[in-house]
Design an enzyme around this catalytic site. Structure first.
Site, short mmCIF file in Angstrom:
data_model
loop_
_atom_site.label_atom_id
_atom_site.label_comp_id
_atom_site.label_asym_id
_atom_site.label_seq_id
_atom_site.Cartn_x
_atom_site.Cartn_y
_atom_site.Cartn_z
N CYS A 85 -46.32 66.90 133.80
CA CYS A 85 -45.42 65.82 133.31
C CYS A 85 -44.48 66.53 132.45
CB CYS A 85 -46.31 64.64 132.87
SG CYS A 85 -45.31 63.07 132.86
N HIS A 177 -50.63 63.12 136.44
CA HIS A 177 -51.66 63.65 135.49
C HIS A 177 -52.93 64.02 136.04
CE1 HIS A 177 -49.18 63.30 131.67
NE2 HIS A 177 -48.53 62.24 132.49
N GLU A 179 -55.51 65.15 135.16
CA GLU A 179 -56.61 65.51 134.12
C GLU A 179 -57.00 64.07 133.87
OE1 GLU A 179 -53.42 65.84 133.71
OE2 GLU A 179 -52.69 64.91 131.67
N1 GLN Z 1 -40.72 62.24 130.82
C1 GLN Z 1 -41.50 62.43 129.79
C2 GLN Z 1 -40.63 63.68 129.04
O1 GLN Z 1 -39.92 64.34 129.68
C3 GLN Z 1 -42.75 63.05 129.85
C4 GLN Z 1 -43.94 62.16 130.10
C5 GLN Z 1 -45.04 62.39 130.13
O2 GLN Z 1 -45.54 63.62 129.81
N2 GLN Z 1 -46.06 61.65 130.78
O3 GLN Z 1 -40.79 63.74 127.75
#
Ligand code: GLN
Length: 201
Positions: A85, A177, A179
């Site tokens: 992410c 995610h 994890e």
């Molecule tokens: N889109 C978010 C960002 O770039 C990330 C969201 C997340 O890590 N769950 O900050």
């Protein structure tokens, strides 16, 4: 090779990564000499042969990477990086947000809140290239999307919105995610590719 897995602990989402890697190592039959630990400094990073780059707020994590003197050490890191992410956003070579200084470790452009504008979070069963055992149940939270990937990038999974999982060299980056769920196949794949958990000749 024994695993020395660091989890970049500048923002939240750390214990989930530690637990997921511990489960993956257990399933791979790794002994007590393998370790998973938190990383906040260049000295701690130097102890690792693999690193998890967790989710969170990529603008904040980018700022904390600079503040902790980790930008160049991360760019020079010789191990593999498992990025999820916001971690995926940081791995990119180009990002649609001036506040982020991406590490440029994967040749890709990322739209950091591509899904967030439509839906905050959702789950989907994703076919992942080369992953045995059926689709991966993926949890997306304000997820980024890869809008373009270079020729050295192996695209592992897509949604209708775009690419959501890639590999380049030792690194893997995921919009979702793993994890947060019980499935450790992607962790195990990452470690196998690094030669961790593989019994030598
Ligand atoms: N889109 C978010 C960002 O770039 C990330 C969201 C997340 O890590 N769950 O900050």
């Amino acid at each position: 090779m024994d695993a020395k897995i660091g989890v970049l602990a500048l923002q939240g989402n750390v214990s989930e990564h530690i637990d997921a890697f511990l489960s993956a190592l257990e399933r791979m039959g790794q002994g007590p000499s393998s370790e998973v630990f938190e990383v906040r400094s260049p000295a701690e990073l130097a102890e690792c042969n693999a690193l998890a780059l967790p989710g969170g707020e990529s603008t904040t994590i980018s700022r904390l990477i600079e503040k902790n003197g980790l930008y160049e050490p991360l760019r020079q890191f010789s191990g593999g990086i498992f990025a999820t992410c916001a971690g995926m956003v940081l791995m990119a070579s180009r990002v649609d947000d001036q506040r982020i200084r991406p590490l440029g470790l994967i040749e890709m452009t990322v739209d950091r809140n591509a899904f967030g504008r439509q839906r905050e979070s959702f789950e989907a069963d994703l076919p992942v290239d080369g992953l045995d055992g059926g689709p991966f149940h993926a949890i997306f939270i304000r997820a980024p999307v890869v809008t373009s990937a270079g020729s050295s990038v192996h695209v592992l999974a897509r949604t209708p919105q775009g690419i959501v999982a890639v590999e380049q060299g030792k690194h893997i980056a995921l919009s979702f995610h793993p994890e947060l769920g019980p499935d450790t196949r992607l962790h195990e794949r990452f470690l196998h590719r690094l030669g961790i958990g593989v019994v030598g000749p």
